[in-house]
Enzyme design. Structure first.
Site, short mmCIF file in Angstrom:
data_model
loop_
_atom_site.label_atom_id
_atom_site.label_comp_id
_atom_site.label_asym_id
_atom_site.label_seq_id
_atom_site.Cartn_x
_atom_site.Cartn_y
_atom_site.Cartn_z
N LYS A 235 -2.83 31.12 8.11
CA LYS A 235 -2.43 30.35 6.93
C LYS A 235 -3.24 30.73 5.71
O LYS A 235 -2.69 30.99 4.63
CB LYS A 235 -2.61 28.86 7.23
N ASN A 236 -4.56 30.75 5.84
CA ASN A 236 -5.41 30.97 4.67
C ASN A 236 -5.23 32.37 4.08
O ASN A 236 -5.29 32.55 2.86
CB ASN A 236 -6.88 30.72 5.03
N MET B 13 -19.39 20.63 4.47
CA MET B 13 -18.62 20.92 3.27
C MET B 13 -17.86 19.71 2.72
O MET B 13 -17.84 19.47 1.51
CB MET B 13 -17.65 22.07 3.55
N ASP C 87 -5.06 18.13 1.56
CA ASP C 87 -5.72 17.25 2.52
C ASP C 87 -6.48 16.12 1.85
O ASP C 87 -7.04 16.28 0.76
CB ASP C 87 -6.73 18.05 3.36
N ARG D 131 -2.24 22.55 -2.36
CA ARG D 131 -3.60 23.06 -2.48
C ARG D 131 -3.63 24.57 -2.71
O ARG D 131 -4.39 25.08 -3.52
CB ARG D 131 -4.40 22.71 -1.21
N ASP E 187 -13.17 24.49 9.29
CA ASP E 187 -11.85 24.07 9.77
C ASP E 187 -11.79 23.86 11.27
O ASP E 187 -10.82 23.29 11.77
CB ASP E 187 -10.80 25.12 9.38
#
Length: 436
Positions: A22-23, A342, A121, A97, A320
């Site tokens: 995804k990223n 984070m 998110d 996002r 993640d």
């Protein structure tokens, strides 16, 4: 709104293959805006965040052709500059996002771009300071538009290469600056750059498109800008977060599972981090084989103290996966401190796990101590609501191991990051169905 109905207690078996990352997909798809030539991208995951980004590109008049189940051809040779300056564009970006990643390419190519406050998110504040600071150093002038609740960035004489030291190794911030620097005049040096495999992949794709980038894989990058960026043919890596999620599922359900085609050399510390929870992993070529175990014993520190599993910039552990590792630890033997550095709201979902019988002490917004139940006290079924992608998959993992029928609402959050997860898990032995 959709939901999952899960009957827990079934063991998984057989093979499962991770989707495209995804990223990485969000980065390389945004990079097509840098060129008017065709760019072909393979292994694109069919997930909500990627679909929304592709729809945003279509609205910007990018030509999008689906040439295979997971392959697309993009061509941004006739961008609609009026739309890119419109309120509808800003509103769309605010709900996605990943839209932050179109700012650098648009600024470099068109000389202007809106930068909407990011959505996505509900995991606490997500700073855009690194993006804004880096683009400003390249020569962008920035003002805040109150009416549209977005930053407006513009250049007068184009972007100029420079030296910059990032305040944090932000993945999306680094990617945005790299893309903007690709069309900047001169050389841009980025120190404290993020160096995750997905950033490396973006750099390799841009190199194929004619941008000279030195230091790929390190935290010191040098990008020599060019006035012409060509096309490319690029394949996205498997999603390391999904690989980790499948490892956690196998352990919590005491299953034997083979994860296929994981690009093992790009997983970094992830396999060893799960080994710290007592999970045996065997590399078989480019696959991971996970045998069923009766006991998963958490490794203690050499002095006998409780170990800490914490996120860190690459090559440290990605944040993640901490939600997955936390829920996996609930049925291991021993105790572990999970430290999510984070995001300050990402651990709040543990209340749902506590309702299921997990023994977790939430110390503060960033830290939780998990006391493993060693599979002697199975989790109980529960009705849950997914606040974000990673909490959603952690709840799904918990439900797969729990006795009885669980429901998870708001699974659009899970759809944002996991492609047809119900279908793929069902084929591996899970009892899960989707209901509207």
């Amino acid at each position: 709104m959709s939901k999952y109905i899960i009957e827990g207690g079934h063991r998984l078996n057989g093979n499962i293959k991770p989707q495209g990352a995804k990223n990485e997909a969000l980065q390389v798809i945004s990079a097509v805006l840098l060129t008017s030539e065709p760019v072909t991208i393979h292994n694109v995951p069919n997930i909500l965040d990627v679909k929304n980004l592709i729809d945003l590109l279509r609205a910007m008049n990018v030509k999008v052709e689906k040439i295979g189940e997971h392959s697309y051809r993009f061509q941004a040779d006739d961008l609609d500059e009026d739309y890119i300056s419109s309120a509808d564009f800003v509103a769309r970006c605010a709900g996605l996002r990943g839209s932050v990643l179109v700012v650098g390419p648009l600024l470099a190519r068109l000389g202007q771009s809106y930068f909407a406050k990011p959505g996505g998110d509900k995991i606490g504040r997500r700073k855009v300071d690194t993006h804004i600071s880096g683009l400003s150093k390249l020569g962008a002038m920035i003002a805040y538009n109150e009416e549209r609740q977005a930053y407006y960035l513009v250049t007068v004489n184009g972007l100029k290469g420079c030296y910059m030291l990032l305040d944090e190794a932000s993945v999306t911030g680094t990617a945005n600056i790299i893309m903007a620097a690709s069309l900047a005049e001169g050389t841009t040096t980025i120190y404290n750059a993020a160096c995750e495999p997905y950033v490396q992949q973006l750099c390799r794709m841009l190199s194929q498109m004619g941008v000279k980038i030195e230091g790929i894989g390190s935290n010191l990058l040098r990008i020599t800008g060019t006035d012409h960026i060509g096309g490319a043919d690029h394949t996205i890596l498997p999603d390391m977060i999904e690989v980790g999620s499948f490892i956690g599922m196998a352990a919590l359900t005491q299953s034997e599972l083979t994860i296929k085609d994981v690009s093992y050399d790009n997983l970094g510390i992830i396999p060893d981090s799960f080994r710290r929870l007592g999970i045996r992993l065997e590399r078989r070529g480019d696959d991971i084989f996970i045998p069923a175990q009766d006991v998963y014993e958490i490794e203690t520190n050499l002095d006998g103290s409780i170990p800490t599993i914490a996120d860190a910039p690459w090559p440290g552990l990605t944040p993640d996966l901490l939600s997955v590792m936390l829920v996996t630890a609930t049925q291991c033997r021993g105790s572990v401190l999970i430290h999510q550095k984070m995001f300050e709201s990402r651990l709040f979902f543990v209340d749902r796990l506590i309702d299921m019988g997990a023994q977790i002490m939430l110390c503060d917004p960033h830290r939780a101590v998990v006391i493993g139940l060693d599979h002697k006290m199975p989790l109980r079924a529960n009705n849950m609501h997914s606040p974000d992608i990673r909490a959603g998959i952690a709840m799904l993992i918990a439900a797969l191991s729990a006795k009885g029928m669980s429901t998870i609402d708001n699974i659009d959050q899970i759809d944002r990051g996991y492609e047809a997860i119900d279908t793929r898990l069902s084929s591996a032995g899970a009892c899960i169905s989707r209901r509207e």
